[in-house]
Design a protein around this motif. Sequence first.
Motif, short mmCIF file in Angstrom:
data_model
loop_
_atom_site.label_atom_id
_atom_site.label_comp_id
_atom_site.label_asym_id
_atom_site.label_seq_id
_atom_site.Cartn_x
_atom_site.Cartn_y
_atom_site.Cartn_z
N HIS A 175 0.87 -1.17 0.00
CA HIS A 175 0.00 0.00 0.00
C HIS A 175 0.91 1.23 0.00
CE1 HIS A 175 0.85 0.60 4.33
NE2 HIS A 175 0.79 -0.74 4.39
N PRO A 176 0.37 2.43 -0.17
CA PRO A 176 1.24 3.61 -0.30
C PRO A 176 2.21 3.83 0.85
CG PRO A 176 -0.96 4.14 -1.05
CD PRO A 176 -1.04 2.76 -0.47
N GLY A 177 1.91 3.34 2.02
CA GLY A 177 2.80 3.53 3.16
C GLY A 177 3.75 2.38 3.42
N SER A 178 3.82 1.41 2.51
CA SER A 178 4.63 0.22 2.77
C SER A 178 6.13 0.50 2.76
CB SER A 178 4.33 -0.87 1.74
OG SER A 178 3.02 -1.35 1.89
N GLY A 179 6.58 1.48 1.98
CA GLY A 179 8.01 1.77 1.91
C GLY A 179 8.81 0.63 1.33
N LEU A 180 8.31 0.00 0.27
CA LEU A 180 8.98 -1.16 -0.31
C LEU A 180 10.40 -0.87 -0.76
CD1 LEU A 180 6.29 -2.99 -2.47
CD2 LEU A 180 7.51 -3.89 -0.50
N ARG A 181 10.67 0.37 -1.09
CA ARG A 181 12.01 0.72 -1.56
C ARG A 181 13.09 0.31 -0.56
NH1 ARG A 181 14.29 4.16 -5.27
NH2 ARG A 181 16.33 4.99 -4.72
N ARG A 182 12.76 0.38 0.71
CA ARG A 182 13.75 0.01 1.74
C ARG A 182 14.14 -1.46 1.63
NH1 ARG A 182 10.89 1.04 7.02
NH2 ARG A 182 9.02 0.97 5.74
N LEU A 183 13.21 -2.30 1.21
CA LEU A 183 13.50 -3.72 1.09
C LEU A 183 14.30 -4.03 -0.17
CD1 LEU A 183 12.89 -6.37 2.59
CD2 LEU A 183 10.85 -6.62 1.16
N LEU A 184 14.28 -3.11 -1.13
CA LEU A 184 14.95 -3.34 -2.40
C LEU A 184 16.32 -2.70 -2.49
CD1 LEU A 184 11.91 -2.70 -4.78
CD2 LEU A 184 12.65 -4.85 -3.77
N GLU A 185 16.70 -1.88 -1.49
CA GLU A 185 18.00 -1.21 -1.54
C GLU A 185 19.14 -2.21 -1.36
OE1 GLU A 185 17.58 1.71 1.51
OE2 GLU A 185 16.67 3.19 0.17
N PRO A 186 20.36 -1.89 -1.84
CA PRO A 186 21.51 -2.79 -1.66
C PRO A 186 21.74 -3.09 -0.19
CG PRO A 186 22.04 -1.04 -3.20
CD PRO A 186 20.71 -0.68 -2.61
N ASP A 187 22.34 -4.24 0.05
CA ASP A 187 22.55 -4.69 1.42
C ASP A 187 23.58 -3.87 2.19
OD1 ASP A 187 20.73 -6.70 0.98
OD2 ASP A 187 22.25 -8.13 0.36
N ASP A 188 24.54 -3.27 1.50
CA ASP A 188 25.58 -2.55 2.23
C ASP A 188 26.14 -1.43 1.36
OD1 ASP A 188 27.64 -5.44 1.69
OD2 ASP A 188 27.61 -3.61 0.47
N ASP A 189 27.10 -0.71 1.92
CA ASP A 189 27.74 0.41 1.22
C ASP A 189 29.18 0.07 0.86
OD1 ASP A 189 25.48 2.02 1.43
OD2 ASP A 189 25.99 2.63 3.46
N SER A 190 29.45 -1.18 0.57
CA SER A 190 30.83 -1.60 0.32
C SER A 190 31.35 -1.11 -1.02
CB SER A 190 30.91 -3.13 0.37
OG SER A 190 30.16 -3.69 -0.69
N GLY A 191 30.44 -0.70 -1.92
CA GLY A 191 30.87 -0.27 -3.24
C GLY A 191 30.98 -1.40 -4.23
N GLU A 192 30.74 -2.64 -3.78
CA GLU A 192 30.82 -3.77 -4.69
C GLU A 192 29.66 -3.72 -5.67
OE1 GLU A 192 30.81 -7.33 -2.47
OE2 GLU A 192 32.65 -6.90 -1.37
N SER A 193 29.92 -4.22 -6.88
CA SER A 193 28.87 -4.26 -7.89
C SER A 193 27.86 -5.34 -7.52
CB SER A 193 29.47 -4.57 -9.26
OG SER A 193 28.47 -4.72 -10.22
N ARG A 194 26.58 -4.96 -7.51
CA ARG A 194 25.53 -5.91 -7.16
C ARG A 194 24.44 -5.89 -8.23
NH1 ARG A 194 25.37 -7.74 -1.92
NH2 ARG A 194 26.96 -6.91 -0.56
N PRO A 195 23.76 -7.00 -8.42
CA PRO A 195 22.68 -7.02 -9.41
C PRO A 195 21.59 -6.03 -9.00
CG PRO A 195 23.13 -9.23 -8.55
CD PRO A 195 23.94 -8.28 -7.75
N GLU A 196 20.93 -5.46 -9.99
CA GLU A 196 19.79 -4.60 -9.70
C GLU A 196 18.69 -5.43 -9.05
OE1 GLU A 196 19.16 -1.26 -10.07
OE2 GLU A 196 21.32 -1.14 -10.42
N PRO A 197 18.06 -4.90 -7.99
CA PRO A 197 16.98 -5.66 -7.36
C PRO A 197 15.80 -5.83 -8.31
CG PRO A 197 17.05 -3.42 -6.51
CD PRO A 197 18.29 -3.61 -7.34
N GLN A 198 15.12 -6.96 -8.19
CA GLN A 198 13.94 -7.20 -9.01
C GLN A 198 12.80 -6.29 -8.56
OE1 GLN A 198 13.41 -9.48 -11.61
NE2 GLN A 198 15.62 -9.65 -11.59
N PRO A 199 11.99 -5.78 -9.49
CA PRO A 199 10.79 -5.04 -9.07
C PRO A 199 9.91 -5.93 -8.19
CG PRO A 199 11.18 -4.80 -11.43
CD PRO A 199 12.12 -5.86 -10.95
N PRO A 200 9.21 -5.37 -7.23
CA PRO A 200 8.44 -6.19 -6.27
C PRO A 200 7.10 -6.66 -6.84
CG PRO A 200 8.18 -3.88 -5.72
CD PRO A 200 9.17 -3.93 -6.86
N TYR A 201 7.16 -7.42 -7.92
CA TYR A 201 5.93 -7.92 -8.53
C TYR A 201 5.11 -8.74 -7.53
CZ TYR A 201 8.24 -6.71 -12.95
OH TYR A 201 8.88 -6.04 -13.97
#
Length: 237
Positions: free
Chosen positions: A43-69
């Motif tokens: 719903h609009p207040g779920s804040g799903l973006r937080r669940l899709l952000e990279p796990d850390d700030d190490s600078g390592e290349s990571r796959p783009e997260p999948q859209p939350p279908y």
Amino acid sequence: MSDHSAGKTRERGKRLDPADFIKANMRLAPVPSVPEVRLYQAHPGSGLRRLLEPDDDSGESRPEPQPPYWAYAWAGGAVLARYVLDRSSIVAGKRVLDLGAGSGLVGIAAAKAGARAVIAAEIDRNGVVALRLNAQANGVAIEIRDEDVPAGPPPAVELVLAGDVFYAQDVGRRMMPFLDRCLAAGIDVLVGDPGRAWLPRPRLCLLGEYHVPDVGGNGGSEPRPSAVFTLVPTNAC
């Protein structure tokens, strides 16, 4: 770096637990047009973006997260779930594959309609967690396959349920060879879709139509015509 800045960095780098996040930030509610099934829905207040952000700030290349279908009940899945629940003999006593399962709506409907066993194919790691929570919330048992099922041979099932798997050209092109292998193995294939651009219409025979909301990605909409088809090897309709 100040203690305050270091604390914020650590917080950003902390991996959210998907199950805790889903239960805390999504609503467990009946699906529009399929009230027999309850799902954790965004719903609009779920804040799903937080669940899709990279796990850390190490600078390592990571796959783009999948859209939350998996966070929404898409029209193709909703119409297929409705069709299965209204015609339980289609799945009763059978082993069924829910292809591109997402939230698990179609597989859960099949289990409620009396399928002997349900396999749900879903590769998104958050989707797998949501699917498991949704199955538990509905009191059904579903075997989750988190590998790339369409890349291999068909599993030992009698029926494939494919809800909204033609939403993009590249996805449809990956799905069709697998679905053809299913047909060649004697496995029936049902497709649920609201008429998206990449639907392989010459290969489909219409079975039924419902008006269901296409709530995926936009929080809800007016019901629109969506259909269930059987996939055929050639233009046999």
